[in-house]
Design an enzyme around this catalytic site. Structure first.
Site, PDB file in Angstrom:
ATOM      1  N   TRP A   1       8.845   2.856   7.552  1.00  0.00           N
ATOM      2  CA  TRP A   1       9.311   1.334   7.152  1.00  0.00           C
ATOM      3  C   TRP A   1      10.908   1.185   6.776  1.00  0.00           C
ATOM      4  CZ3 TRP A   1       6.285  -1.128  10.174  1.00  0.00           C
ATOM      5  CH2 TRP A   1       4.928  -1.078  10.020  1.00  0.00           C
TER       6      TRP A   1
ATOM      7  N   ASP B   1      10.952  -3.317  -0.748  1.00  0.00           N
ATOM      8  CA  ASP B   1       9.910  -3.719   0.177  1.00  0.00           C
ATOM      9  C   ASP B   1       8.439  -3.115  -0.441  1.00  0.00           C
ATOM     10  OD1 ASP B   1       7.564  -3.714   2.342  1.00  0.00           O
ATOM     11  OD2 ASP B   1       8.688  -2.439   3.794  1.00  0.00           O
TER      12      ASP B   1
ATOM     13  N   LYS C   1      -1.799  -5.733   2.970  1.00  0.00           N
ATOM     14  CA  LYS C   1      -2.278  -4.259   2.207  1.00  0.00           C
ATOM     15  C   LYS C   1      -2.911  -4.625   0.848  1.00  0.00           C
ATOM     16  CE  LYS C   1       0.346  -2.398   5.708  1.00  0.00           C
ATOM     17  NZ  LYS C   1       1.885  -2.716   6.079  1.00  0.00           N
TER      18      LYS C   1
HETATM   19  C1  LIG Z   1       2.697  -2.458   6.913  1.00  0.00           C
HETATM   20  C2  LIG Z   1       4.235  -2.297   6.267  1.00  0.00           C
HETATM   21  C3  LIG Z   1       5.320  -2.911   6.856  1.00  0.00           C
HETATM   22  C4  LIG Z   1       4.919  -3.812   8.180  1.00  0.00           C
HETATM   23  O1  LIG Z   1       4.584  -5.052   7.784  1.00  0.00           O
HETATM   24  P1  LIG Z   1       4.429  -6.199   8.811  1.00  0.00           P
HETATM   25  O2  LIG Z   1       3.948  -7.213   7.859  1.00  0.00           O
HETATM   26  O3  LIG Z   1       3.333  -5.603   9.795  1.00  0.00           O
HETATM   27  O4  LIG Z   1       5.446  -6.655   9.498  1.00  0.00           O
HETATM   28  C5  LIG Z   1       6.329  -2.799   6.015  1.00  0.00           C
HETATM   29  N1  LIG Z   1       6.508  -2.082   5.229  1.00  0.00           N
HETATM   30  C6  LIG Z   1       5.766  -1.227   4.825  1.00  0.00           C
HETATM   31  C7  LIG Z   1       5.730  -0.599   3.313  1.00  0.00           C
HETATM   32  C8  LIG Z   1       4.213  -1.285   5.106  1.00  0.00           C
HETATM   33  O5  LIG Z   1       3.484  -1.049   4.711  1.00  0.00           O
END
Ligand SMILES: *Cc1c(COP(=O)(O)O)cnc(C)c1O
Length: 362
Positions: free
Chosen positions: A104, A173, A197
Site C-alpha cells: 500500500w 494511511d 477493515k
Molecule cells: C485495504 C487498504 C488500502 C486500500 O483501500 P481501498 O479502500 O480499497 O482503496 C490502502 N491501504 C491500506 C493500509 C489497506 O489495508
C-alpha cells in the site's frame, strides 16, 4: 431465523461487531420513526444530519481531537487518498517524504510519481520483503508531509510507535488499524482510513485533517478532489454514501459504549494478538513472517511447512466455520485478520483449531 455465521478473519471487507449488524437489521425498514430506511432518507434531512454529526462527535471524543482537526468522509477508498494527497499539498515544487513498508505504501508513492510531484523515499524495508518497520529514519526538514502506512495489511507489520519527523507533519494511511489504540494526534497533519477493515463497510474513507494542512489546498483543484470542499460542507457537497456513514456511526458508538474507549480496545487487541503470536512462537509447525518487533496486532501472517498444507489448512478451517485465513494473493501463506470486531473467544477458537490441525498434519 437460524443464523449460520462464520468466524470471519477476512482482511477487508472484514467482520463488523454483531451488535452493529443487529442494530442495522432492526432499524433497516423504519429508521428512527421516519417510515423510511436509512438508505431512503434525504441526506439533507435532520435524520441524516444527526447521523453524520454523531459519527464525527464520537470520532473526536474517541481520538481526543481538538478543534484544529476536521473529520471528513470521502468516497474512493484509501486509494483515492494516495492521489489526493500529492494533488492537495505538493504544488509549486514542494516535496514530501515517504516511507515504503509494503504494497500500500508503494501504491501511495506511485500516485505522487504519476503526477510528476517531488518526493523522497526516505526509508524502505523492501530489502527484506517488507517484513519489518524501518528505524532511525532521517526526514527532510523541507518536506510538506511525511507519509507512512501505520499497519501493513498484507505483510502483517505495524508501527509499534511512530517516528520522530522533526516537526514535519506526518500523514498516515491507517486503513487497517485506525481506532485499534489511542493516538497522540500532535504528530499528525492528517490520517485516513478506508472504512472496510476496522470501522465500517466499503465505500467510504475517513479523513482527519488539521487546519494548517487545509490552509495549503489550492483553490484551482476540481471541487470533488480538494479537502477544503469536504471541510466546508461537512462532507455533504454532494450526496455522501449515507449507509456507510451510518454504519461508521454505529461502530463508533460500539467503541464508546460497549468497548469503553480506545485504551480498552488496545488492551483487548494486545490480548487477542498475544494469544495467536504466543501459540505460533511455541510451535515449529507454524512460522510467523513478520519481524518480532514489527508484528501487527491486526493482521497475523504465518506460513505452514508447505503450500499444500497451507491450502489444506484454509480449506479445513472453512469446514470448521473459520473463514478468510488465506494470505493475500501477492504473498501467499496464511493470514488471520483480527481487527477490533474480532472477539477474544473467536481468536481462542482459531488457536484451538490450529493446534488440532498441527496434531493431525504435523
Ligand atoms: C485495504 C487498504 C488500502 C486500500 O483501500 P481501498 O479502500 O480499497 O482503496 C490502502 N491501504 C491500506 C493500509 C489497506 O489495508
Amino acid at each position: 431465523m437460524q443464523l449460520n455465521r462464520i468466524l470471519n478473519f477476512n482482511a477487508g471487507p472484514a467482520a463488523l461487531p454483531l451488535i452493529v449488524l443487529e442494530e442495522i437489521r432492526d432499524s433497516f425498514l423504519d429508521f428512527k420513526g421516519s417510515g423510511m430506511s436509512i438508505t431512503e432518507v434525504s441526506h439533507r434531512s435532520k435524520w441524516f444530519d444527526d447521523v453524520i454529526n454523531d459519527a464525527i462527535e464520537r470520532t473526536k471524543r474517541l481520538l481526543q481531537l481538538d478543534d484544529k482537526f476536521k473529520v471528513l468522509f470521502i468516497q474512493g477508498g484509501a486509494s483515492m487518498q494516495f492521489a489526493m494527497m500529492p494533488m492537495n499539498f505538493l504544488h509549486n515544487g514542494k516535496t514530501a517524504d515517504y516511507v515504503n513498508t509494503g504494497t500500500w505504501s508503494t501504491k501511495a508513492i506511485k500516485e505522487a510519481e504519476i503526477q510528476g510531484k517531488n518526493f523522497n523515499v526516505v526509508a524502505s524495508s523492501e530489502d527484506s520483503n517488507f517484513s519489518y518497520i524501518p528505524k532511525n529514519i532521517n526526514f527532510n526538514k523541507d518536506a510538506v508531509y511525511a507519509h507512512i502506512t501505520s499497519n501493513n495489511t498484507i505483510k502483517g507489520t505495524q508501527w509499534a510507535s511512530f517516528p520522530d519527523t522533526g516537526g514535519v507533519p506526518m500523514i498516515a494511511d491507517m486503513s487497517s488499524d485506525i481506532m485499534c489504540r489511542p493516538l497522540d494526534m500532535d504528530k499528525f497533519g492528517m490520517i485516513y482510513a478506508g472504512a472496510q477493515k476496522n470501522i465500517g463497510p466499503a465505500g467510504i474513507c475517513m479523513v482527519i485533517i488539521r487546519d494548517d494542512m487545509l490552509g495549503q489546498v489550492p483553490d484551482t483543484l476540481p471541487s470533488m478532489l480538494k479537502y477544503t470542499t469536504y471541510a466546508s460542507k461537512n462532507s455533504m457537497y454532494n450526496t455522501p454514501p449515507c449507509f456507510a456513514v451510518y454504519t461508521v456511526q454505529l461502530v463508533m458508538k460500539w467503541l464508546e459504549e460497549t468497548i469503553g474507549g480506545l485504551d480498552k480496545m488496545a488492551e483487548l487487541n494486545d490480548e487477542k494478538a498475544g494469544l495467536l503470536y504466543d501459540f505460533i512462537d511455541s510451535s515449529d509447525f507454524y512460522n510467523g513472517t513478520a519481524a518480532t518487533d514489527s508484528r501487527s496486532l491486526m493482521n497475523v501472517t504465518f506460513r505452514l511447512p508447505s503450500e499444500d498444507l497451507e491450502k489444506k489448512f484454509v480449506g479445513d478451517a472453512m469446514e470448521n466455520k473459520l473463514g478468510g485465513l488465506k494470505g493475500h494473493r501477492s504473498v501467499g501463506g496464511c493470514r488471520a485478520s483480527i481487527y477490533n470486531a474480532a472477539t477474544k473467544e473467536g481468536v481462542a477458537t482459531l488457536v484451538d483449531f490450529m493446534k488440532t490441525f498441527e496434531k493431525e498434519n504435523g
